[in-house]
Scaffold this active site. Structure first.
Site, PDB file in Angstrom:
ATOM      1  N   LYS A  42       0.848  -1.190   0.000  1.00 59.90           N
ATOM      2  CA  LYS A  42       0.000   0.000   0.000  1.00 59.90           C
ATOM      3  C   LYS A  42       0.887   1.244   0.000  1.00 59.90           C
ATOM      4  O   LYS A  42       1.679   1.454   0.914  1.00 59.90           O
ATOM      5  CB  LYS A  42      -0.901  -0.007   1.247  1.00 59.90           C
ATOM      6  CG  LYS A  42      -2.111   0.881   1.117  1.00 59.90           C
ATOM      7  CD  LYS A  42      -3.086   0.604   2.246  1.00 59.90           C
ATOM      8  CE  LYS A  42      -3.876   1.847   2.596  1.00 59.90           C
ATOM      9  NZ  LYS A  42      -4.646   1.690   3.823  1.00 59.90           N
ATOM     10  N   SER A 129      -8.169  10.442   7.247  1.00 60.35           N
ATOM     11  CA  SER A 129      -6.864  10.746   6.639  1.00 60.35           C
ATOM     12  C   SER A 129      -7.037  11.013   5.147  1.00 60.35           C
ATOM     13  O   SER A 129      -6.390  11.891   4.579  1.00 60.35           O
ATOM     14  CB  SER A 129      -5.901   9.569   6.835  1.00 60.35           C
ATOM     15  OG  SER A 129      -5.747   9.284   8.189  1.00 60.35           O
TER      16      SER A 129
HETATM   17  O1  PNS Z   1      -6.234   2.752   9.507  1.00 61.44           O
HETATM   18  P1  PNS Z   1      -6.738   1.567   8.755  1.00 61.44           P
HETATM   19  O2  PNS Z   1      -6.125   1.528   7.366  1.00 61.44           O
HETATM   20  O3  PNS Z   1      -8.241   1.476   8.735  1.00 61.44           O
HETATM   21  O4  PNS Z   1      -6.204   0.254   9.546  1.00 61.44           O
HETATM   22  C1  PNS Z   1      -6.476  -1.023   9.070  1.00 61.44           C
HETATM   23  C2  PNS Z   1      -5.706  -2.093   9.876  1.00 61.44           C
HETATM   24  C3  PNS Z   1      -4.233  -1.782   9.918  1.00 61.44           C
HETATM   25  C4  PNS Z   1      -6.241  -2.135  11.292  1.00 61.44           C
HETATM   26  C5  PNS Z   1      -5.958  -3.473   9.186  1.00 61.44           C
HETATM   27  O5  PNS Z   1      -5.679  -3.361   7.826  1.00 61.44           O
HETATM   28  C6  PNS Z   1      -5.114  -4.584   9.770  1.00 61.44           C
HETATM   29  O6  PNS Z   1      -5.306  -5.010  10.887  1.00 61.44           O
HETATM   30  N1  PNS Z   1      -4.139  -5.084   8.991  1.00 61.44           N
HETATM   31  C7  PNS Z   1      -3.239  -6.130   9.414  1.00 61.44           C
HETATM   32  C8  PNS Z   1      -3.476  -7.430   8.654  1.00 61.44           C
HETATM   33  C9  PNS Z   1      -4.555  -8.262   9.317  1.00 61.44           C
HETATM   34  O7  PNS Z   1      -4.456  -8.629  10.477  1.00 61.44           O
HETATM   35  N2  PNS Z   1      -5.600  -8.537   8.556  1.00 61.44           N
HETATM   36  C10 PNS Z   1      -6.766  -9.263   9.032  1.00 61.44           C
HETATM   37  C11 PNS Z   1      -7.703  -8.306   9.733  1.00 61.44           C
HETATM   38  S1  PNS Z   1      -9.284  -8.964   9.845  1.00 61.44           S
END
Ligand code: PNS
Length: 177
Positions: A42, A129
């Site tokens: 990303k 953001s």
């Molecule tokens: O600020 P954001 O982009 O909404 O955060 C999203 C985040 C980082 C919380 C989410 O993408 C995440 O937890 N990513 C890590 C990968 C993961 O554990 N994926 C399964 C989640 S169900």
């Protein structure tokens, strides 16, 4: 027993809505770790180092807040840190579906870790953001919506200088091309 929470996110950039949640979380939990996702796929506007620095500075006055980064599964990271709680902010109903899915998937992956949703101050209920970047990119001011460091960086990067909103008004009057 001490309760450690993780507050994960992209924080690209951190907004005052995020800081509001961090402040609320710091009153509720013994320690809250703000965990920035390291995701090489990303493309972020701000480097990990920049985001870490801004978050560390913005939370420097709150003793039980730490800033860190993670990659891979959030629950694996939370477990490694000894955290039993994942904090997520809920601004409006529109956030709910995605957050609900994530919370239940995380629970399926590790039933010992609870997701706690917190509402930011309603003044930040529309703040994201993505919108912050869009507004600055189009010459608007985000003063009061992001920490001063972020406002300055955004102005340099996508606006018309450090005080992008003000300069842009001048530019529109013909003072600047
Ligand atoms: O600020 P954001 O982009 O909404 O955060 C999203 C985040 C980082 C919380 C989410 O993408 C995440 O937890 N990513 C890590 C990968 C993961 O554990 N994926 C399964 C989640 S169900």
């Amino acid at each position: 027993m001490k309760i450690l929470a993780v507050y994960p996110g992209s924080f690209d950039p951190v907004t005052n809505g995020h800081l509001d949640i961090i402040m609320r979380g710091s009153r509720l939990f013994d320690e809250i770790v703000v965990a920035i996702l390291r995701n090489p796929e990303k493309k972020a506007m701000f480097s990990l180092r920049e985001r870490e620095r801004v978050l560390a500075r913005a939370t420097a006055g709150i003793a039980n807040v730490k800033v860190d980064s993670f990659e891979g599964l959030l629950v694996d990271y939370a477990r490694k840190r000894g955290a039993r709680v994942i904090v997520r902010g809920l601004r409006a109903l529109s956030d709910f579906e995605y957050e609900y899915q994530m919370a239940l998937m995380n629970r399926r992956l590790d039933s010992e870790i609870e997701t706690v949703f917190m509402m930011p101050n309603e003044a930040y209920s529309y703040l994201s953001s993505r919108l912050v970047k869009e507004v600055v990119g189009l010459g608007g001011s985000v003063s009061g919506l992001v920490p001063p460091d972020v406002e300055r960086q955004l102005g340099m990067r996508i606006g018309n200088g450090p005080a992008s909103g003000k300069r842009t008004r001048k530019a529109r009057k013909g003072g600047r091309r």
